[in-house]
Design a protein around this motif. Structure first.
Motif, mmCIF file in Angstrom:
data_model
loop_
_atom_site.group_PDB
_atom_site.id
_atom_site.type_symbol
_atom_site.label_atom_id
_atom_site.label_comp_id
_atom_site.label_asym_id
_atom_site.label_seq_id
_atom_site.Cartn_x
_atom_site.Cartn_y
_atom_site.Cartn_z
ATOM 1 N N LEU A 19 -8.757 13.647 78.020
ATOM 2 C CA LEU A 19 -9.898 14.529 77.788
ATOM 3 C C LEU A 19 -9.888 15.746 78.710
ATOM 4 O O LEU A 19 -10.260 16.847 78.301
ATOM 5 N N ASP A 20 -9.489 15.553 79.959
ATOM 6 C CA ASP A 20 -9.423 16.696 80.873
ATOM 7 C C ASP A 20 -8.384 17.711 80.404
ATOM 8 O O ASP A 20 -8.608 18.923 80.470
ATOM 9 N N THR A 21 -7.238 17.208 79.936
ATOM 10 C CA THR A 21 -6.199 18.112 79.438
ATOM 11 C C THR A 21 -6.674 18.846 78.202
ATOM 12 O O THR A 21 -6.472 20.065 78.063
ATOM 13 N N LEU A 22 -7.325 18.142 77.287
ATOM 14 C CA LEU A 22 -7.849 18.788 76.085
ATOM 15 C C LEU A 22 -8.908 19.830 76.436
ATOM 16 O O LEU A 22 -9.014 20.871 75.773
ATOM 17 N N GLY A 23 -9.689 19.551 77.483
ATOM 18 C CA GLY A 23 -10.677 20.532 77.913
ATOM 19 C C GLY A 23 -10.027 21.825 78.374
ATOM 20 O O GLY A 23 -10.511 22.925 78.079
ATOM 21 N N VAL A 24 -8.913 21.697 79.096
ATOM 22 C CA VAL A 24 -8.202 22.895 79.540
ATOM 23 C C VAL A 24 -7.597 23.624 78.346
ATOM 24 O O VAL A 24 -7.614 24.854 78.277
ATOM 25 N N TYR A 25 -7.047 22.884 77.366
ATOM 26 C CA TYR A 25 -6.548 23.519 76.139
ATOM 27 C C TYR A 25 -7.651 24.339 75.482
ATOM 28 O O TYR A 25 -7.429 25.467 75.014
ATOM 29 N N SER A 26 -8.839 23.752 75.399
ATOM 30 C CA SER A 26 -9.956 24.435 74.756
ATOM 31 C C SER A 26 -10.323 25.716 75.511
ATOM 32 O O SER A 26 -10.564 26.767 74.899
ATOM 33 N N ASN A 27 -10.355 25.621 76.830
ATOM 34 C CA ASN A 27 -10.622 26.815 77.629
ATOM 35 C C ASN A 27 -9.540 27.868 77.420
ATOM 36 O O ASN A 27 -9.813 29.071 77.360
ATOM 37 N N LEU A 28 -8.306 27.415 77.302
ATOM 38 C CA LEU A 28 -7.184 28.317 77.096
ATOM 39 C C LEU A 28 -7.293 29.030 75.756
ATOM 40 O O LEU A 28 -7.054 30.235 75.644
ATOM 41 N N ALA A 29 -7.685 28.282 74.733
ATOM 42 C CA ALA A 29 -7.841 28.891 73.415
ATOM 43 C C ALA A 29 -8.921 29.968 73.436
ATOM 44 O O ALA A 29 -8.756 31.046 72.853
ATOM 45 N N ALA A 30 -10.026 29.686 74.109
ATOM 46 C CA ALA A 30 -11.100 30.678 74.190
ATOM 47 C C ALA A 30 -10.648 31.923 74.954
ATOM 48 O O ALA A 30 -11.018 33.046 74.604
ATOM 49 N N THR A 31 -9.846 31.729 75.987
ATOM 50 C CA THR A 31 -9.348 32.876 76.750
ATOM 51 C C THR A 31 -8.403 33.719 75.907
ATOM 52 O O THR A 31 -8.479 34.954 75.898
ATOM 53 N N TYR A 32 -7.508 33.066 75.190
ATOM 54 C CA TYR A 32 -6.603 33.805 74.311
ATOM 55 C C TYR A 32 -7.391 34.591 73.259
ATOM 56 O O TYR A 32 -7.040 35.726 72.906
ATOM 57 N N ASP A 33 -8.449 33.959 72.756
ATOM 58 C CA ASP A 33 -9.287 34.655 71.782
ATOM 59 C C ASP A 33 -9.893 35.912 72.397
ATOM 60 O O ASP A 33 -9.898 36.992 71.780
ATOM 61 N N ALA A 34 -10.391 35.788 73.649
ATOM 62 C CA ALA A 34 -10.989 36.946 74.322
ATOM 63 C C ALA A 34 -9.953 38.032 74.612
ATOM 64 O O ALA A 34 -10.291 39.217 74.692
ATOM 65 N N MET A 35 -8.691 37.636 74.781
ATOM 66 C CA MET A 35 -7.622 38.603 75.048
ATOM 67 C C MET A 35 -7.049 39.190 73.767
ATOM 68 O O MET A 35 -6.125 40.018 73.814
#
Length: 603
Positions: free
Chosen positions: A508-524
C-alpha cells in the motif's frame, strides 16, 4: 508501537568505560575465545552499544605500590627511541595508569598512540603483532570515550587487518574483538548497515573458532546482531537470529535462565513488530516466569508493561490496564513515584485511554508524565526524557493539539543535540515534526524538517530503509504544496525505488507513492505517463481490494478524468511494472499522512 523508528539508548546501558590491558600481552585464558559481552546485560532490545576496548578486556588496576593514585608525569620521548621493543609495553602501562588516576584522557591517548607506533616498528616483517592490535583497540576506546567516534573508525579498521585468525585462538580473539568494537562504534554513529556488517564478520570468526552452538555464539547473535537488525527494522533477519539463540539456550542453558528471558523479550518485540501478537504474548509470559524464578522484581514489572502493550494491540483493554497497573505499583514501590519508569507507564495508560475515547483520563496521565520529566530524578538520561516527550507529543498530535506537540518535540530535539549516536533518533523526531507542520498548513517548515531528516538518514546509512522512502514521499508532498513540482517528482522517484525494493510493488505504501507520482506527472503535463501509472495502480487495487472498494473507485475516477483529457479509453490489458516510468506526485493530505501510522506516527 512507538519508537521502532528511533534508536534510543536504554536507561540501563552501562556508561562507557575504557578498559586497558595489563602490562603483558594477551593471556592464555583466551584460548577458548571466551568473549564477554561488553554491554550491560539487559533484555531491552533497542539499544545503542557502547564501544568497548581492547582484545583482552581486562580492567585497569591502580598503582599497587601506593594507597594513593599518582598522576604519571609525561616523559619526553624521542621518536627514534620507538624502535626499542621495551618502549611499547611501558607506554601502554603509562596510558593505563593515566586512566586509572582519572587524569587527562588526552595524555592517555598520546601514550597509547606512541605505544602503537612502537609496536608497529618492532613487529617482524610480515608478522602479525597482537600487541599492535591490542594497542590500537586501546587508542580507539579512548577516542570513543572522548566522543570522537569518527577518529576511532580508521584506527579500528587498521586493527582488524593485523591478526591472522588462522594462527590460533589468540589471533581469532583479536580479530573478533576488533570487529565487534568497530560494529559498536558504527552503531554509536547511527550507521547501522556498517555496524551489522562488522557484527556478522565477528560472528563468523567466533563460529569458526567455537562452533555454531556455543553459548557465547548465542550472546553475539542476540545482543549484537539481532538487536542491530531490529534497530534497522529488518525483522525477518532478527527473528532468524533470535530463533537460533533460543535453540542454543535449550541445548546448553538451564531452564528459566536470565539469558533466555532476555532473548525472549527481544523475540517478543520482533513478533510484535511483525503483527504476531499472540506469539509475542507467549514469549513475554515465559520471560516473566523466568524473571520471577530468579527474583527479578523490577524486570517482571517491565515485562508486565510490555504485556500491557500487546493487550492494547489486541484491543483487550481491560487486561492491558491490569498489566499496566501491576507494573506501575512495583515501579513506584521499588524506584519511587518520580522515576522515569513510572512516567513511561503513565504514557502507556494515556495512549490506551485515548484509544478507548477517554480523552480526559488520557490528558491527565500525559500531564502526570510531563511533571516527572520536568523535574527528573538524578540518573535520568536525556535520551529517556526525549523518548517520553516524543511519545506524549504523538498523543497530543492524535487529539489535534499540534502546537503543544510541536513544543514537546522541539524540547526533545534540544535534549538530544550533541549526543553521540542519536542522529537517527533526531531524524525520526524531525520527520514527525514535518508531518505536523504539513497537517497545519505550514508547508515551508514541513519541507525544511523533512529535508533535515533526510540528510541525517542519508548520513546514517539508512537510505535504503522503508522509513527513508516514506520520509521522501512526505517531503515530496510538502514540495507539491509549495508548487515545487520538479523537486517533488525527483523525491517521489527516489521513494518509489526504495519502497519497491523494501516493501514490494503491491504494498500500500508503494502504491501510494505511485499515485503521488501519477498526479505529479499530470501536473507536469506528462499525461501519458500518468495514465500508464494509474492503470497499473487500478489493476492492482482491483485485484487486491475488489472493484467495489472506495479506494478503487477514487482511482477509477482519477483515471477516467485523465483519459477524457487525452481522448482515450481505458486499456484493460495488464501493465507490467517494469514498463512503468519512475516518478511520483502529490496526494490528498489525508492519504499522504495516514501512511505514517505503520512507522509509529499517528494521524
Amino acid at each position: 508501537m512507538p519508537g521502532l523508528v528511533s534508536v534510543k539508548t536504554p536507561p540501563d546501558t552501562a556508561p562507557l568505560r575504557i578498559l586497558l590491558p595489563e602490562e603483558q600481552q594477551i593471556q592464555p585464558h583466551t584460548e577458548t575465545l571466551d568473549i564477554k559481552n561488553h554491554k550491560a546485560v539487559s533484555p531491552l532490545p533497542r539499544r545503542t552499544p557502547s564501544p568497548s576496548p581492547s582484545t583482552s578486556r581486562i580492567r585497569p588496576s591502580p598503582d599497587r605500590n601506593s594507597g594513593r593514585k599518582k598522576t604519571p608525569e609525561k616523559p619526553k620521548i624521542d621518536e627514534s627511541s620507538l624502535d626499542n621493543p621495551d618502549l611499547g609495553p611501558f607506554l601502554l602501562k603509562l596510558a593505563r595508569d593515566t586512566i586509572a588516576s582519572n587524569d587527562s584522557p588526552i595524555k592517555a591517548l598520546d601514550f597509547a598512540i606512541r605505544a602503537s607506533k612502537s609496536f608497529e616498528r618492532c613487529a617482524g616483517e610480515g608478522e602479525p603483532s597482537l600487541d599492535l592490535a591490542m594497542s590500537l583497540h586501546v587508542v580507539a576506546a579512548i577516542y570513543c570515550s572522548l566522543g570522537r567516534f569518527e577518529e576511532a573508525i580508521p584506527v579500528l579498521e587498521r586493527a582488524i587487518t593485523v591478526p591472522d585468525s588462522s594462527r590460533g585462538s589468540d589471533h581469532a580473539l583479536a580479530a573478533f574483538s576488533g570487529y565487534m568494537q568497530l560494529g559498536d562504534t558504527y552503531s554509536m554513529l547511527g550507521q547501522l548497515d556498517r555496524s551489522i556488517s562488522c557484527y556478522e564478520s565477528g560472528l563468523k570468526i567466533q563460529m569458526e573458532a567455537l562452533g555454531g552452538t556455543d553459548p557465547r555464539v548465542a550472546e553475539t547473535c542476540s545482543r549484537y546482531l539481532a538487536e542491530a537488525h531490529v534497530q534497522a527494522m529488518q525483522f525477518d533477519e532478527a527473528e532468524k537470529l533470535c530463533n537460533k539463540t533460543l535453540e542454543i539456550h535449550r541445548e546448553h542453558s538451564s531452564p528459566a535462565s536470565l539469558e533466555e528471558a532476555a532473548d525472549r523479550r527481544l523475540m517478543a518485540l520482533i513478533c510484535e513488530a511483525k503483527g504476531d501478537y499472540e506469539s509475542a504474548l507467549e514469549h513475554l509470559v515465559l520471560a516473566s516466569m523466568a524473571m520471577i524464578a530468579n527474583g527479578q522484581e523490577s524486570e517482571v514489572a517491565a515485562i508486565d508493561v510490555s504485556i500491557g502493550d500487546i493487550y492494547t494491540s489486541l484491543c483487550r483493554f481491560d487486561e492491558a490496564v491490569f498489566s499496566y497497573q501491576k507494573g506501575l505499583t512495583v515501579f513506584k514501590s521499588t524506584k519511587g513515584d518520580h522515576h522515569p519508569s513510572v512516567a513511561l507507564v503513565f504514557i502507556r495508560l494515556a495512549d490506551l485511554y485515548y484509544k478507548t475515547g477517554k480523552l480526559r483520563e488520557s490528558k491527565s496521565y500525559c500531564e502526570n508524565a510531563l511533571r516527572i520529566y520536568s523535574k527528573p530524578v538524578p540518573g535520568t538520561t536525556a535520551e529517556e526524557i526525549a523518548s517520553g516527550l516524543t511519545e506524549i507529543a504523538a498523543i497530543y498530535e492524535a487529539v489535534n493539539e499540534h502546537e503543544e506537540a510541536l513544543k514537546l518535540l522541539q524540547k526533545a530535539m534540544k535534549l538530544l543535540e550533541g549526543s553521540p549516536g542519536q542522529r537517527s533518533t533526531i531524524a525520526g523526531i524531525e520527520a514527525q515534526m514535518g508531518v505536523m507542520f504539513y497537517m497545519v498548513g505550514r508547508y515551508m517548515e514541513a519541507r525544511n524538517a523533512f529535508e533535515s531528516a533526510v540528510m541525517k538518514l542519508r548520513a546514517s546509512g539508512e537510505r535504503k530503509s522503508a522509513f527513508f522512502g516514506i520520509v521522501l514521499n512526505q517531503m515530496g508532498l510538502a514540495c507539491v504544496q509549495m508548487y515545487k513540482i520538479d523537486e517533488a517528482a525527483e523525491l517521489f522517484e527516489e521513494a518509489r525505488g526504495i519502497l519497491e525494493q523494501e516493501c514490494g510493488p503491491c504494498h500500500l505504501d508503494t502504491l501510494g507513492v505511485y499515485s503521488n507520482l501519477a498526479a505529479t506527472y499530470d501536473a507536469m503535463g506528462r499525461v501519458e505517463d500518468a495514465i500508464e501509472i494509474l492503470e497499473y495502480i487500478l489493476k492492482v487495487r482491483e485485484e487486491k481490494l475488489g472493484t467495489a472498494n472506495p479506494d478503487v473507485d477514487v482511482e477509477k475516477k482519477r483515471l477516467a478524468e485523465l483519459l477524457k483529457e487525452a481522448g482515450k479509453a481505458r486499456n484493460r490489458k495488464g501493465k507490467s511494472l517494469e514498463n512503468l516510468l519512475d516518478s511520483n506526485s502529490q496526494r490528498i493530505k489525508k492519504e499522504g499522512t495516514k501512511r505514517w501510522s505503520a512507522f509509529g506516527f499517528k494521524t
